[in-house]
Design an enzyme around this catalytic site. Sequence first.
Site, PDB file in Angstrom:
ATOM      1  N   ARG A   1       0.829  -1.209   0.000  1.00 57.82           N
ATOM      2  CA  ARG A   1       0.000   0.000   0.000  1.00 57.82           C
ATOM      3  C   ARG A   1       0.864   1.259   0.000  1.00 57.82           C
ATOM      4  NH1 ARG A   1      -5.129   0.398   1.720  1.00 57.82           N
ATOM      5  NH2 ARG A   1      -4.619   1.928   3.338  1.00 57.82           N
TER       6      ARG A   1
ATOM      7  N   ASP B   1      -5.410   8.674  10.759  1.00 60.62           N
ATOM      8  CA  ASP B   1      -6.657   8.137  10.214  1.00 60.62           C
ATOM      9  C   ASP B   1      -6.597   6.642  10.501  1.00 60.62           C
ATOM     10  OD1 ASP B   1      -9.135   8.253   8.850  1.00 60.62           O
ATOM     11  OD2 ASP B   1      -8.162   7.452   7.066  1.00 60.62           O
TER      12      ASP B   1
ATOM     13  N   CYS C   1     -13.505   6.046  10.323  1.00 59.61           N
ATOM     14  CA  CYS C   1     -14.716   6.037   9.503  1.00 59.61           C
ATOM     15  C   CYS C   1     -15.695   5.027  10.090  1.00 59.61           C
ATOM     16  CB  CYS C   1     -14.396   5.725   8.037  1.00 59.61           C
ATOM     17  SG  CYS C   1     -13.515   4.175   7.756  1.00 59.61           S
TER      18      CYS C   1
END
Length: 461
Positions: A139, A179, A232
């Site tokens: 990633r 995050d 999230c």
Amino acid sequence: MNLPIEFEEKMRNLLGDEYDSYLSCYEEPRHYGLRVNTNKITTEEFLKIAPWPLRPIPWIENGFFYDGESIQPAKHPYYFAGLYYLQEPSAMTPANRLPIQPGDRVLDVCAAPGGKATELGAKLKGEGLLVANDISNSRAKGLLKNIELFGIGNMLVLSEEPGKLVEYFPEFFDKILIDAPCSGEGMFRKDKKMVKAWEEHGPEFFAKIQRSIITQAAQMLRPGGLLLYSTCTFDSLENEQTIEYLLSEFPEFIICDMEGYDGFSKGIPKAGVTNNTDLTKTVRIFPHRMEGEGHYLALMKKGDAHPLKVECGKTSSKKGKLPEELEEFFKNVSWDLDVNRLDIHGERVYYMPMGLPNLKGIRFLRTGLLLGELKKNRFEPSQAFAMCLKKEEYRHIIDLSVSDERVIKYLKGETLDVEDCVGVKEKGWYLLCVDGYPLGFGKLANQTLKNKYLPGWRWQS
């Protein structure tokens, strides 16, 4: 959409009378967002050349909704010029609400694929340092591409456990964004596969990871610095209770106000617990109240600022000498290159950010800007270098209109006939631009431009 019964009961308790409105949002289409790269172009300038209808995202000054069902902004030359990033609208909020100033030292702890890191880097305007880390090496490769595409050269891209970073960067950063990996409840509408993942690894699994990451990040933040934590998901264990855990471990932290918006909801203090009303300063984003998916944000400050420590590894003002091949190439570049920031490994030449600590032993994909490679009697500039340049900073330019078919041919890696281009006569390296924004380099000989666009970035038909 079939939601887990346990999740439905939790949301019904959380939202009360609003639960039916929340449930009905699953029947509505998802929202698509585009964020302008203000390091390359102003929002106003972009709107003048935008090839499709855009509608402002009201809480993001450089963000816009677009119709993702009818257009493909990732298949446009402006995307390849790094003029914008495609990002879900709510996901734009964390990097937007972390106040970054040019010259700051900024860490994005869990940065892939780069949606937030690219905005943080754009805000730095080429000054200071962006460290973008992701534990997944695969990633992190995508993260590196997006950062380079955005023209961010004052950066490090790492692939490490956050705990190991503490050894290298104790109280180093002015701003940190986390995050955090989470159970993804806020993304159920956008990606139905998230429901199955939630059933396999729920909030309890991720809360342990989040608490580890946030306390490690706290140790890397300088006194007086700001940390923004986001997820999230809707679960309090991953959101407000993670913030409570940080405050219990590091009581010098305080929760700060964030710039508001009508659709934002307040964080939810734990029932029966006193002295936690500051959690109402944190923000929840619900998809039935805003045009975006679910998110949670908390902005915190680490005590009072101390006098800054002497920077490690700061470059000296003493002028050295450039390698001859590089010096010859830079006769066509208007940068005032500091030779003391050059780091040459074999053929590769890097331009390093200032004030770095010793990075020996850390896993990285890139340290600084890869300028290019020293070959026999010549220097070959890199794709990353091309993306960091502005049209006026390089002497030899070929600027094509977006409607010119040669733009797509260049992005596909084809050789170009540029005989009709005014002033393109002198052989050597040219920076090819679309409407004034660089795409990459090519080498001219006999009015033909040999394509040097990076193969891994090429346009796929």
